[in-house]
Motif scaffolding. Structure first.
Motif, PDB file in Angstrom:
ATOM      1  N   SER A   1      -0.288   0.582   8.038  1.00 45.24           N
ATOM      2  CA  SER A   1      -1.291   1.501   7.507  1.00 45.24           C
ATOM      3  C   SER A   1      -1.684   1.081   6.097  1.00 45.24           C
ATOM      4  O   SER A   1      -0.937   0.383   5.390  1.00 45.24           O
ATOM      5  CB  SER A   1      -0.740   2.931   7.481  1.00 45.24           C
ATOM      6  N   ALA A   2      -2.865   1.519   5.669  1.00 47.46           N
ATOM      7  CA  ALA A   2      -3.339   1.189   4.328  1.00 47.46           C
ATOM      8  C   ALA A   2      -2.389   1.739   3.271  1.00 47.46           C
ATOM      9  O   ALA A   2      -2.128   1.086   2.250  1.00 47.46           O
ATOM     10  CB  ALA A   2      -4.747   1.732   4.122  1.00 47.46           C
ATOM     11  N   GLU A   3      -1.834   2.934   3.492  1.00 44.26           N
ATOM     12  CA  GLU A   3      -0.928   3.520   2.519  1.00 44.26           C
ATOM     13  C   GLU A   3       0.388   2.752   2.459  1.00 44.26           C
ATOM     14  O   GLU A   3       0.932   2.514   1.371  1.00 44.26           O
ATOM     15  CB  GLU A   3      -0.664   4.989   2.861  1.00 44.26           C
ATOM     16  N   SER A   4       0.917   2.350   3.612  1.00 47.42           N
ATOM     17  CA  SER A   4       2.157   1.563   3.613  1.00 47.42           C
ATOM     18  C   SER A   4       1.950   0.232   2.913  1.00 47.42           C
ATOM     19  O   SER A   4       2.815  -0.223   2.149  1.00 47.42           O
ATOM     20  CB  SER A   4       2.638   1.331   5.047  1.00 47.42           C
ATOM     21  N   LEU A   5       0.803  -0.397   3.140  1.00 50.01           N
ATOM     22  CA  LEU A   5       0.512  -1.671   2.474  1.00 50.01           C
ATOM     23  C   LEU A   5       0.393  -1.470   0.971  1.00 50.01           C
ATOM     24  O   LEU A   5       0.887  -2.293   0.179  1.00 50.01           O
ATOM     25  CB  LEU A   5      -0.766  -2.275   3.049  1.00 50.01           C
ATOM     26  N   ARG A   6      -0.230  -0.373   0.563  1.00 45.01           N
ATOM     27  CA  ARG A   6      -0.342  -0.088  -0.869  1.00 45.01           C
ATOM     28  C   ARG A   6       1.038   0.064  -1.503  1.00 45.01           C
ATOM     29  O   ARG A   6       1.298  -0.456  -2.596  1.00 45.01           O
ATOM     30  CB  ARG A   6      -1.161   1.186  -1.093  1.00 45.01           C
ATOM     31  N   LEU A   7       1.935   0.771  -0.819  1.00 46.11           N
ATOM     32  CA  LEU A   7       3.279   0.967  -1.355  1.00 46.11           C
ATOM     33  C   LEU A   7       4.020  -0.367  -1.480  1.00 46.11           C
ATOM     34  O   LEU A   7       4.705  -0.615  -2.475  1.00 46.11           O
ATOM     35  CB  LEU A   7       4.060   1.929  -0.460  1.00 46.11           C
ATOM     36  N   VAL A   8       3.884  -1.219  -0.473  1.00 46.39           N
ATOM     37  CA  VAL A   8       4.542  -2.522  -0.518  1.00 46.39           C
ATOM     38  C   VAL A   8       4.037  -3.334  -1.696  1.00 46.39           C
ATOM     39  O   VAL A   8       4.814  -3.921  -2.464  1.00 46.39           O
ATOM     40  CB  VAL A   8       4.319  -3.287   0.811  1.00 46.39           C
ATOM     41  N   GLU A   9       2.727  -3.356  -1.880  1.00 48.51           N
ATOM     42  CA  GLU A   9       2.135  -4.210  -2.901  1.00 48.51           C
ATOM     43  C   GLU A   9       2.271  -3.641  -4.317  1.00 48.51           C
ATOM     44  O   GLU A   9       2.536  -4.390  -5.264  1.00 48.51           O
ATOM     45  CB  GLU A   9       0.648  -4.428  -2.594  1.00 48.51           C
ATOM     46  N   GLU A  10       2.092  -2.345  -4.468  1.00 47.33           N
ATOM     47  CA  GLU A  10       2.006  -1.763  -5.802  1.00 47.33           C
ATOM     48  C   GLU A  10       3.296  -1.122  -6.281  1.00 47.33           C
ATOM     49  O   GLU A  10       3.549  -1.087  -7.492  1.00 47.33           O
ATOM     50  CB  GLU A  10       0.883  -0.721  -5.832  1.00 47.33           C
TER      51      GLU A  10
END
Length: 349
Positions: A225-234
Motif C-alpha cells: 500500500s502507499a501508506e506502507s511504502l511511505r512508512l518504509v521509506e520515510e
C-alpha cells in the motif's frame, strides 16, 4: 524502443518462432490451428491479440518443447511460476534473462541502489526465477550473493489450510537466518518481499542491523500500500534507497522508474521496451484510459520465449509514458482475489 522499432522486432521474431528450422516444437505444432499465418499476417503489436492465451498450457507442456530449435545448442534453465492459481507454469531461458537484468540493474542504480557491494536475498530461489534475477544483480556489481531461501508454496499451503501460526513460525525461522548473516557479513543491498520487510521492521535487533548496514532495499513479489511504502521509506529507512520491482516468471521484470514531479503514485513500474508490452484492459479486453485501473495483459516477444496475449493475475492503474512513444507505466499493482474460481493467496511472496 519506438512502436515502429518494436513492430520490426516482432516481424523478425515471427519468422524465427514459426520457421521450420528455428521455431520451438510447441509453436510449430500450433501454427496450423491458429487460423492465420503469423509470419505474413502479424505486422504489428495490435496483431498479437489474434493469438490465444496459452498460459494454462505452460503448466503441463514438456519444457523441451518450448525451446526454439534455433537455440538447441545453448544451455537452458527451467523456471516455475509461483503456482498461485494452480499448478505452476514453466518458462525456459538461456541468455535473455541476463540481458533483461542488465537493463533493470541500471534502472535500480539510477535510483540510488548501490552499484557495487554484496546482496542478501531473503526470498525464493529455485524453481522460482527471482533467485536467479537477484544473483545476477549482485554479479553485475561484483558482489557476493547471500541467500535465505523462502518456499512461498509452503506458506500459501499453511495459510490456505488455516494454519497461520505455523506460517508465522516459518517467517521467524527465515528472519533468524537473515539475522545470522547480517551480524557477521557486509551486506549493501537487501532484496525481499513487502510482508517480510514489515516483519523485519517489527523485530528490533534485526531492524537495527538492516538500518546500520544496508544501503539499498529492493522489494518485489507482492503488492504494497502507499501508506506502507511511505512508512518504509520515510520512517523506518529514511537514509536508504528503496526501489520496487514488479514482475513474475512469464513477463520478466518491470522495475520502478525514477519518480517525477507531479507523479500521483509513489511507485510506477515500466517493462523492458525491447521485448515486452504490458497493457491494462477491462473485462471486455479493451485497453483502459490513463488513470484507470485494468487487468494486466502481457506480450513477451524474445528469442527464447514467445508469450502473446497473456492475461496476468494482477490489476494496476495505467500511467502515461514519460516520453513520446515510450512504454506505459503501471501503478498501484494489486492481485485479484479469485482467478478461474481459484482463490489467490499472496502469503509472503
Amino acid at each position: 524502443m519506438s512502436s515502429d522499432d518494436f513492430d520490426s522486432h516482432l516481424r523478425k521474431l515471427m519468422a524465427w518462432h514459426f520457421g521450420d528450422a528455428t521455431g520451438s516444437p510447441f509453436w510449430l505444432g500450433k501454427r496450423a490451428t491458429l487460423g492465420f499465418d503469423p509470419v505474413s499476417d502479424v505486422q504489428g503489436a495490435a496483431d498479437l491479440l489474434r493469438f490465444p492465451d496459452i498460459s494454462s498450457e505452460l503448466r503441463s507442456v514438456p519444457a523441451g518443447d518450448l525451446i526454439p530449435q534455433g537455440l538447441a545448442d545453448q544451455p537452458f534453465r527451467v523456471y516455475d511460476s509461483g503456482g498461485t492459481t494452480g499448478a505452476p507454469k514453466r518458462i525456459v531461458d538461456s541468455g535473455y534473462r541476463s540481458r533483461l537484468l542488465e537493463w533493470a540493474h541500471g534502472r535500480l542504480v539510477a535510483q540510488g541502489v548501490p552499484a557495487t557491494g554484496n546482496w542478501l536475498h531473503l526470498g525464493p530461489s529455485g524453481p522460482h526465477v527471482i533467485g536467479f534475477d537477484v544473483s545476477r544483480y549482485a554479479a553485475l556489481g561484483n558482489g557476493i550473493f547471500y541467500t535465505v531461501d523462502l518456499d512461498p508454496r509452503w506458506v500459501k499451503r499453511l495459510l490456505g489450510s488455516g494454519r497461520p501460526e505455523q506460517a508465522e513460525e516459518y517467517i521467524q525461522h527465515l528472519l533468524d537466518q537473515a539475522e545470522t548473516i547480517l551480524r557477521s557479513q557486509d551486506v549493501a543491498v537487501l532484496s525481499t518481499t513487502p510482508p517480510l520487510l514489515e516483519a523485519i521492521c517489527a523485530r528490533e535487533e534485526l531492524y537495527e542491523l538492516v538500518l546500520a548496514k544496508v544501503r539499498g532495499i529492493i522489494w518485489a513479489g507482492t503488492s504494497i500500500s502507499a501508506e506502507s511504502l511511505r512508512l518504509v521509506e520515510e520512517v523506518f529507512f529514511p537514509g536508504t534507497a528503496v526501489a520496487g520491482i514488479y514482475g513474475n516468471s512469464l513477463m520478466g521484470v518491470a522495475p520502478q522508474r525514477e519518480r517525477l514531479a507531479g507523479d500521483e503514485y509513489p511507485c510506477v513500474f515500466e517493462a523492458f521496451p525491447e521485448t515486452t508490452r504490458l497493457e491494462l484492459v477491462d473485462e471486455q479486453g479493451k485497453e483502459v484510459g490513463y488513470g484507470e485501473r485494468g487487468r494486466v495483459r502481457l506480450h513477451l516477444v524474445a528469442e527464447e520465449m514467445f508469450l502473446p496475449n497473456i492475461l496476468e493475475r494482477d490489476s494496476a492503474v495505467r500511467i502515461a509514458p514519460t516520453s513520446p512513444g515510450g512504454p506505459d507505466g503501471l501503478a498501484d499493482v494489486q492481485t485479484f482475489g479469485t482467478i478461474d474460481d481459484v482463490a489467490v493467496i499472496e502469503g509472503v511472496y
